[in-house]
Scaffold this motif. Sequence first.
Motif, short mmCIF file in Angstrom:
data_model
loop_
_atom_site.label_atom_id
_atom_site.label_comp_id
_atom_site.label_asym_id
_atom_site.label_seq_id
_atom_site.Cartn_x
_atom_site.Cartn_y
_atom_site.Cartn_z
N ALA A 106 0.84 -1.20 0.00
CA ALA A 106 0.00 0.00 0.00
C ALA A 106 0.88 1.26 0.00
N PHE A 107 1.91 1.29 0.85
CA PHE A 107 2.80 2.44 0.90
C PHE A 107 3.60 2.59 -0.39
N ALA A 108 3.92 1.49 -1.04
CA ALA A 108 4.68 1.55 -2.29
C ALA A 108 3.91 2.26 -3.40
N GLN A 109 2.60 2.36 -3.25
CA GLN A 109 1.78 3.03 -4.27
C GLN A 109 1.79 4.55 -4.13
N VAL A 110 2.34 5.07 -3.03
CA VAL A 110 2.31 6.52 -2.80
C VAL A 110 3.03 7.30 -3.91
N PRO A 111 4.28 6.96 -4.27
CA PRO A 111 4.90 7.73 -5.36
C PRO A 111 4.15 7.58 -6.69
N TYR A 112 3.62 6.40 -6.93
CA TYR A 112 2.82 6.15 -8.13
C TYR A 112 1.59 7.05 -8.10
N PHE A 113 0.91 7.12 -6.96
CA PHE A 113 -0.28 7.94 -6.83
C PHE A 113 0.04 9.42 -7.01
N ILE A 114 1.13 9.87 -6.43
CA ILE A 114 1.52 11.28 -6.55
C ILE A 114 1.76 11.63 -8.02
N TRP A 115 2.54 10.79 -8.71
CA TRP A 115 2.83 11.08 -10.12
C TRP A 115 1.57 11.02 -10.97
N VAL A 116 0.73 10.00 -10.76
CA VAL A 116 -0.48 9.88 -11.57
C VAL A 116 -1.44 11.03 -11.26
N SER A 117 -1.42 11.55 -10.05
CA SER A 117 -2.25 12.73 -9.75
C SER A 117 -1.80 13.92 -10.59
N ILE A 118 -0.50 14.13 -10.67
CA ILE A 118 0.04 15.21 -11.50
C ILE A 118 -0.27 14.95 -12.97
N ALA A 119 -0.03 13.72 -13.41
CA ALA A 119 -0.27 13.37 -14.81
C ALA A 119 -1.75 13.49 -15.17
N THR A 120 -2.63 13.18 -14.22
CA THR A 120 -4.07 13.30 -14.47
C THR A 120 -4.45 14.77 -14.66
N LEU A 121 -3.94 15.62 -13.80
CA LEU A 121 -4.21 17.06 -13.96
C LEU A 121 -3.66 17.57 -15.30
N LEU A 122 -2.49 17.09 -15.66
CA LEU A 122 -1.90 17.48 -16.94
C LEU A 122 -2.77 17.00 -18.10
N GLN A 123 -3.19 15.75 -18.05
CA GLN A 123 -4.01 15.20 -19.14
C GLN A 123 -5.34 15.93 -19.25
N ILE A 124 -5.97 16.21 -18.12
CA ILE A 124 -7.23 16.96 -18.14
C ILE A 124 -7.00 18.35 -18.74
N SER A 125 -5.91 18.99 -18.36
CA SER A 125 -5.58 20.31 -18.89
C SER A 125 -5.35 20.28 -20.39
N ILE A 126 -4.58 19.31 -20.85
CA ILE A 126 -4.30 19.20 -22.29
C ILE A 126 -5.59 18.93 -23.06
N THR A 127 -6.42 18.05 -22.53
CA THR A 127 -7.69 17.76 -23.20
C THR A 127 -8.55 19.02 -23.27
N TYR A 128 -8.63 19.75 -22.18
CA TYR A 128 -9.41 20.98 -22.16
C TYR A 128 -8.87 22.01 -23.14
N LEU A 129 -7.55 22.20 -23.14
CA LEU A 129 -6.93 23.21 -24.00
C LEU A 129 -7.05 22.88 -25.49
N ASN A 130 -7.24 21.62 -25.80
CA ASN A 130 -7.31 21.19 -27.19
C ASN A 130 -8.69 20.72 -27.61
N TRP A 131 -9.69 20.99 -26.75
CA TRP A 131 -11.04 20.55 -27.03
C TRP A 131 -11.58 21.28 -28.25
N LYS A 132 -12.03 20.51 -29.20
CA LYS A 132 -12.61 21.09 -30.44
C LYS A 132 -14.06 20.66 -30.52
N VAL A 133 -14.92 21.64 -30.47
CA VAL A 133 -16.36 21.35 -30.51
C VAL A 133 -16.85 21.37 -31.93
#
Length: 133
Positions: A106-133
């Motif tokens: 469970a503790f070994a997942q902490v760095p994975y969770f931290i990075w994926v949290s950052i990557a998730t925010l990045l991915q959401i941002s990129i998707t939003y910035l490139n959204w074409k309606v």
Amino acid sequence: MNWLDWYNTLSKPDWTPEPSTISLIWQILYPIILISFGYVFIQVGKGSIPKVKAIPFVINLIANLSFTPLLFGLRNLPLATLDILIVWFSILWMAFSIWRHSRWVAFAQVPYFIWVSIATLLQISITYLNWKV
């Protein structure tokens, strides 16, 4: 156009890490993932951990491995965003699910969770910035 050229054409937030930084982070995380997931699967195989505890690990593994083909192969930003959200939620599920059986996993997942949290925010941002309606 190759994947890197395509990725470079996307609008991204100013705080976007360089591809080489992202690669380095995954080079650090994948051994942690391999060891901790491997331990869980071995213990499930031995019967030391209930099989149901492996479900979030399997879901996470499938979603994690699907992200690159979805984003860079299909070049589908919304689908890649949905996928990374599955990765993010499944990390939480994994940690809570395995806590009683193996706290180090469970503790070994902490760095994975931290990075994926950052990557998730990045991915959401990129998707939003490139959204074409």
